[in-house]
Design a protein around this motif. Structure first.
Motif, PDB file in Angstrom:
ATOM      1  N   VAL A 193       0.860  -1.188   0.000  1.00  0.00           N
ATOM      2  CA  VAL A 193       0.000   0.000   0.000  1.00  0.00           C
ATOM      3  C   VAL A 193       0.891   1.230   0.000  1.00  0.00           C
ATOM      4  CG1 VAL A 193      -0.235  -0.005   2.531  1.00  0.00           C
ATOM      5  CG2 VAL A 193      -1.909   1.197   1.121  1.00  0.00           C
ATOM      6  N   ILE A 194       0.545   2.190  -0.841  1.00  0.00           N
ATOM      7  CA  ILE A 194       1.297   3.425  -0.947  1.00  0.00           C
ATOM      8  C   ILE A 194       0.730   4.450   0.027  1.00  0.00           C
ATOM      9  CG2 ILE A 194       1.858   5.378  -2.452  1.00  0.00           C
ATOM     10  CD1 ILE A 194       1.814   3.434  -4.799  1.00  0.00           C
ATOM     11  N   ILE A 195       1.605   5.055   0.842  1.00  0.00           N
ATOM     12  CA  ILE A 195       1.188   6.123   1.738  1.00  0.00           C
ATOM     13  C   ILE A 195       2.145   7.294   1.583  1.00  0.00           C
ATOM     14  CG2 ILE A 195       0.316   4.411   3.382  1.00  0.00           C
ATOM     15  CD1 ILE A 195       2.598   5.299   5.280  1.00  0.00           C
ATOM     16  N   TYR A 196       1.724   8.454   2.058  1.00  0.00           N
ATOM     17  CA  TYR A 196       2.618   9.600   2.133  1.00  0.00           C
ATOM     18  C   TYR A 196       2.964   9.794   3.603  1.00  0.00           C
ATOM     19  CZ  TYR A 196       4.346  14.402   1.772  1.00  0.00           C
ATOM     20  OH  TYR A 196       5.121  15.530   1.852  1.00  0.00           O
ATOM     21  N   PRO A 197       4.133   9.342   4.045  1.00  0.00           N
ATOM     22  CA  PRO A 197       4.478   9.355   5.472  1.00  0.00           C
ATOM     23  C   PRO A 197       4.408  10.734   6.110  1.00  0.00           C
ATOM     24  CG  PRO A 197       6.023   7.995   4.261  1.00  0.00           C
ATOM     25  CD  PRO A 197       5.196   8.714   3.237  1.00  0.00           C
ATOM     26  N   ASN A 198       4.712  11.792   5.345  1.00  0.00           N
ATOM     27  CA  ASN A 198       4.811  13.132   5.917  1.00  0.00           C
ATOM     28  C   ASN A 198       3.538  13.955   5.766  1.00  0.00           C
ATOM     29  OD1 ASN A 198       7.517  12.669   6.627  1.00  0.00           O
ATOM     30  ND2 ASN A 198       8.212  13.256   4.588  1.00  0.00           N
ATOM     31  N   THR A 199       2.427  13.291   5.551  1.00  0.00           N
ATOM     32  CA  THR A 199       1.201  14.031   5.290  1.00  0.00           C
ATOM     33  C   THR A 199       0.683  14.768   6.522  1.00  0.00           C
ATOM     34  OG1 THR A 199      -0.979  13.910   4.271  1.00  0.00           O
ATOM     35  CG2 THR A 199      -0.414  12.160   5.827  1.00  0.00           C
ATOM     36  N   PHE A 200       0.046  15.897   6.247  1.00  0.00           N
ATOM     37  CA  PHE A 200      -0.743  16.620   7.244  1.00  0.00           C
ATOM     38  C   PHE A 200      -2.195  16.683   6.769  1.00  0.00           C
ATOM     39  CE2 PHE A 200       3.375  17.710   8.667  1.00  0.00           C
ATOM     40  CZ  PHE A 200       3.281  18.201   9.968  1.00  0.00           C
ATOM     41  N   ASN A 201      -2.546  15.818   5.835  1.00  0.00           N
ATOM     42  CA  ASN A 201      -3.878  15.814   5.228  1.00  0.00           C
ATOM     43  C   ASN A 201      -4.471  14.420   5.356  1.00  0.00           C
ATOM     44  OD1 ASN A 201      -6.160  15.938   3.660  1.00  0.00           O
ATOM     45  ND2 ASN A 201      -5.129  16.575   1.788  1.00  0.00           N
ATOM     46  N   LEU A 202      -5.504  14.294   6.163  1.00  0.00           N
ATOM     47  CA  LEU A 202      -6.130  12.995   6.372  1.00  0.00           C
ATOM     48  C   LEU A 202      -6.648  12.397   5.067  1.00  0.00           C
ATOM     49  CD1 LEU A 202      -6.900  11.046   8.718  1.00  0.00           C
ATOM     50  CD2 LEU A 202      -9.151  12.148   8.740  1.00  0.00           C
ATOM     51  N   GLY A 203      -6.946  13.257   4.089  1.00  0.00           N
ATOM     52  CA  GLY A 203      -7.426  12.764   2.803  1.00  0.00           C
ATOM     53  C   GLY A 203      -6.444  11.841   2.116  1.00  0.00           C
ATOM     54  N   ASP A 204      -5.136  12.077   2.290  1.00  0.00           N
ATOM     55  CA  ASP A 204      -4.124  11.170   1.725  1.00  0.00           C
ATOM     56  C   ASP A 204      -4.305   9.761   2.285  1.00  0.00           C
ATOM     57  OD1 ASP A 204      -2.720  12.947   0.044  1.00  0.00           O
ATOM     58  OD2 ASP A 204      -1.590  13.732   1.736  1.00  0.00           O
ATOM     59  N   ASP A 205      -4.507   9.684   3.594  1.00  0.00           N
ATOM     60  CA  ASP A 205      -4.638   8.374   4.230  1.00  0.00           C
ATOM     61  C   ASP A 205      -5.988   7.727   3.926  1.00  0.00           C
ATOM     62  OD1 ASP A 205      -2.124   8.545   5.221  1.00  0.00           O
ATOM     63  OD2 ASP A 205      -2.671   8.591   7.334  1.00  0.00           O
ATOM     64  N   ILE A 206      -7.022   8.524   3.727  1.00  0.00           N
ATOM     65  CA  ILE A 206      -8.322   7.959   3.342  1.00  0.00           C
ATOM     66  C   ILE A 206      -8.205   7.264   1.990  1.00  0.00           C
ATOM     67  CG2 ILE A 206     -10.697   8.523   2.697  1.00  0.00           C
ATOM     68  CD1 ILE A 206     -10.650  10.700   4.853  1.00  0.00           C
ATOM     69  N   GLN A 207      -7.440   7.859   1.073  1.00  0.00           N
ATOM     70  CA  GLN A 207      -7.238   7.225  -0.232  1.00  0.00           C
ATOM     71  C   GLN A 207      -6.421   5.938  -0.103  1.00  0.00           C
ATOM     72  OE1 GLN A 207      -6.672  10.466  -3.565  1.00  0.00           O
ATOM     73  NE2 GLN A 207      -6.063  11.338  -1.591  1.00  0.00           N
ATOM     74  N   SER A 208      -5.360   5.977   0.699  1.00  0.00           N
ATOM     75  CA  SER A 208      -4.557   4.767   0.916  1.00  0.00           C
ATOM     76  C   SER A 208      -5.398   3.682   1.584  1.00  0.00           C
ATOM     77  CB  SER A 208      -3.329   5.097   1.769  1.00  0.00           C
ATOM     78  OG  SER A 208      -2.475   5.998   1.103  1.00  0.00           O
ATOM     79  N   TYR A 209      -6.224   4.089   2.520  1.00  0.00           N
ATOM     80  CA  TYR A 209      -7.125   3.156   3.207  1.00  0.00           C
ATOM     81  C   TYR A 209      -8.057   2.479   2.198  1.00  0.00           C
ATOM     82  CZ  TYR A 209     -10.950   1.691   6.348  1.00  0.00           C
ATOM     83  OH  TYR A 209     -11.918   0.982   7.017  1.00  0.00           O
ATOM     84  N   ALA A 210      -8.593   3.256   1.267  1.00  0.00           N
ATOM     85  CA  ALA A 210      -9.477   2.695   0.241  1.00  0.00           C
ATOM     86  C   ALA A 210      -8.722   1.754  -0.685  1.00  0.00           C
ATOM     87  CB  ALA A 210     -10.131   3.827  -0.554  1.00  0.00           C
TER      88      ALA A 210
END
Length: 330
Positions: A5-22
């Protein structure tokens, strides 16, 4: 088959993680967590490939495109933004992603499923195969045993809009945000935050938001949502106005757009066809992964090339930094 799964480790935007979660929801298991900004340097110790669903926003570090040959990609729900770059200014990085060696990846992994029409047009401008796939967050399923709390979620709204809604409704309003610092948390911890937020949206009577990845999951969760359009972000959000009840701050506050916050409108159902196509594509990808046989990649050769590439990127960044300092000093 191994999955990542691709994530952006340095995110400050929950939307990035919602997409990775999906993205991850379609995987039988997760064997690797892959840094979105270091896709070119990902490898496995045994030379095997890793299947990855690529839904999400790309890319700050344009010098790290394309992804490494160790990634077997399901190219769907992708958004590309060539304006932002933490490597250099737009004029320098504009075409790193879409031309030459970068373009080869798109040709080999296409057609590319695009999250929005802007991305589709951009890829086609460079002669790259693309189609509108929609956003993978539309595939999130409703959670079981979520009780309705019937509060109104005000997600990253301007203060005047928040005040207007509080005065206009008899329901309790809760201020929420997608600006969440995630950098120190593991992916498992981050997923729990995502699920907690999504469950709260599911239990709400209404969600009012400027955030695309609050609005689109609410369609999937069956929660009424009112999207507040902001002109600066239309390259990302403009595609989705036909799928949402929406207005602008100006129209809402002036009364030109009338909305009953205590009896919210049902969401349009146009998204359902998009949702089903994404689900079918991702499920078919995973199904086929289990049948694939890949030739083992030469890890040592890859690492040697990677060391050379990293050296060149470092030198390039130093020259770019010097150039920008000189320009700013004039």
């Amino acid at each position: 088959m191994k999955y990542g799964v691709i994530i952006y480790p340095n995110t400050f935007n929950l939307g990035d993680d919602i997409q990775s979660y999906a993205d991850e929801r379609f995987l039988p298991h997760t064997d690797y967590i892959i840094d979105r900004e270091k896709l070119d340097s990902f490898y496995t110790n045994d030379g095997s490939k890793v299947a990855v669903i690529m839904g999400g926003w790309y890319l700050y570090d344009h010098l790290s495109w394309p992804p490494s040959p160790f990634i077997d990609a399901c190219s769907i729900s992708m958004h590309f933004d060539t304006f932002y770059s933490k490597t250099a200014g737009e004029k320098i990085t504009r075409n790193f992603v879409f031309e030459d060696y970068g373009a080869t990846w798109f040709l080999e992994n296409g057609p590319i499923g695009c999250r929005d029409h802007q991305t589709k047009s951009m890829l086609e401008k460079f002669g790259l195969p693309a189609y509108f796939s929609g956003c993978i967050t539309l595939t999130i399923n409703k959670f079981e045993n979520v009780e309705k709390h019937n509060k109104i979620c005000l997600v990253d709204l301007p203060n005047d809009v928040k005040n207007h809604i509080v005065k206009s409704s008899n329901y309790e309003c809760v201020e929420m945000t997608h600006s969440v610092k995630m950098t120190t948390l593991s992916w498992e911890q981050r997923k729990k935050i995502v699920e907690r937020q999504l469950k709260f949206y599911q239990g709400a009577s209404l969600v009012v938001t400027t955030r695309l990845h609050a609005a689109l999951p609410c369609l999937a969760l069956g929660t009424p949502v009112l999207f507040i359009k902001e002109n600066w972000s239309l390259n990302r959000t403009g595609t989705w106005l036909d799928y949402l009840n929406y207005t602008t701050t100006e129209k809402l506050l002036s009364g030109e757009y009338s909305y009953d916050f205590d009896a919210p409108m049902s969401n349009p159902e146009k998204y359902k066809e998009v949702r089903e196509k994404i689900i079918n594509t991702c499920e078919e990808f995973v199904k086929n992964c289990e049948k694939k046989e890949f030739k083992q990649l030469d890890v040592e050769m890859f690492l040697d090339g990677l060391r050379r590439t990293e050296r060149l990127k470092k030198l390039m960044r130093l020259r770019i930094d010097k150039f920008e300092r000189e320009m700013n000093s004039h």
